[in-house]
Design a protein around this motif. Sequence first.
Motif, PDB file in Angstrom:
ATOM      1  N   TYR A  14       0.883  -1.173   0.000  1.00  0.00           N
ATOM      2  CA  TYR A  14       0.000   0.000   0.000  1.00  0.00           C
ATOM      3  C   TYR A  14       0.918   1.218   0.000  1.00  0.00           C
ATOM      4  N   VAL A  39       0.439  -8.257  -3.641  1.00  0.00           N
ATOM      5  CA  VAL A  39      -0.972  -7.983  -3.369  1.00  0.00           C
ATOM      6  C   VAL A  39      -1.102  -6.501  -3.050  1.00  0.00           C
ATOM      7  N   ASP A  41      -3.277  -3.142  -2.360  1.00  0.00           N
ATOM      8  CA  ASP A  41      -4.579  -2.714  -1.853  1.00  0.00           C
ATOM      9  C   ASP A  41      -4.992  -1.352  -2.421  1.00  0.00           C
ATOM     10  N   VAL A  64      -1.822  -9.144  -7.711  1.00  0.00           N
ATOM     11  CA  VAL A  64      -3.232  -9.216  -7.353  1.00  0.00           C
ATOM     12  C   VAL A  64      -3.666  -7.821  -6.927  1.00  0.00           C
ATOM     13  N   HIS A  65      -4.720  -7.302  -7.545  1.00  0.00           N
ATOM     14  CA  HIS A  65      -5.223  -5.964  -7.210  1.00  0.00           C
ATOM     15  C   HIS A  65      -6.484  -6.079  -6.366  1.00  0.00           C
ATOM     16  N   ARG A  66      -6.448  -5.432  -5.205  1.00  0.00           N
ATOM     17  CA  ARG A  66      -7.622  -5.343  -4.346  1.00  0.00           C
ATOM     18  C   ARG A  66      -8.122  -3.898  -4.397  1.00  0.00           C
ATOM     19  N   ALA A  75      -4.839  -8.807   3.260  1.00  0.00           N
ATOM     20  CA  ALA A  75      -4.024  -8.887   2.050  1.00  0.00           C
ATOM     21  C   ALA A  75      -3.276 -10.214   1.993  1.00  0.00           C
ATOM     22  N   HIS A  78      -5.627 -13.127   1.138  1.00  0.00           N
ATOM     23  CA  HIS A  78      -5.925 -13.143  -0.289  1.00  0.00           C
ATOM     24  C   HIS A  78      -4.750 -13.744  -1.068  1.00  0.00           C
ATOM     25  N   THR A 181      -7.470  -9.179  10.684  1.00  0.00           N
ATOM     26  CA  THR A 181      -7.059  -8.573   9.423  1.00  0.00           C
ATOM     27  C   THR A 181      -5.883  -7.613   9.575  1.00  0.00           C
TER      28      THR A 181
END
Length: 247
Positions: A14, A39, A41, A64-66, A75, A78, A181
């Motif tokens: 991030y 990953v 975010d 991987v795009h969140r 994250a 995922h 989380t």
Amino acid sequence: MTPIGRVVVVIPTYNEAENIAWIVGRLRAAQPEVDIIVVDDGSPDGTGAIADGLAAADRAVTVVHRPAKAGLGAAYLHGFRVALAGGYDVIGEMDADGSHQPEQLDRLLAALGDADLVIGSRWVPGGSVVNWPLRRELLSRGGNLYVRMLLGVRVHDATAGFRLFRRAALEKIDLASVQSTGYVFQTDLVARVLRSGMVVREVPIEFVERVRGDSKMSGAVAAESLRRITAWGLRERARQVRRALQR
């Protein structure tokens, strides 16, 4: 000794535009056989686009795009699901900011022979931190001591984020039931692995405080972790009392 097999490292991001190409390059140079899952975010600083460029140039890198920032643990969960679906045998964690040195990943890989989870530890003999004020070191050491006492987790650095899991370990601890989380996610998974009767090893690493970008750790995050660990500890003590009374 069980063979290691295919290895992937999950790197959550991030706002790490200053670091992501640097850390991915270091990891690929240090361990050319290890794949990477980034990953992101929904970083507004363009981290995701930079990662896409890295993936386009290197088939060992997946992105991987969140849609939004939802916590470190979310994250990782995922990324773990993607890695498990991809058939990887060993799934690792590493920060994007350089605090975990890819050049020391070989220490974790070497210790995986008889372990289900290997942790790169700051607080075992030979481990160290660089550029940390004394207050932060005492906070981390004290927090890990609290975890050991309250949860009965016999690990010196349960909050560490440089680690390798065997596939079977992640499958056994039931990732679908993990609700933590934030940063407390790290402690949660260590406790689950140990409660499942699996083997955890710690190896010493040198942890280097980030020099570029902003830390995601804050007082509020630390306080939330403390509250969650306390609640888990009290529930565990209550279960122990009930079991004792039923004997």
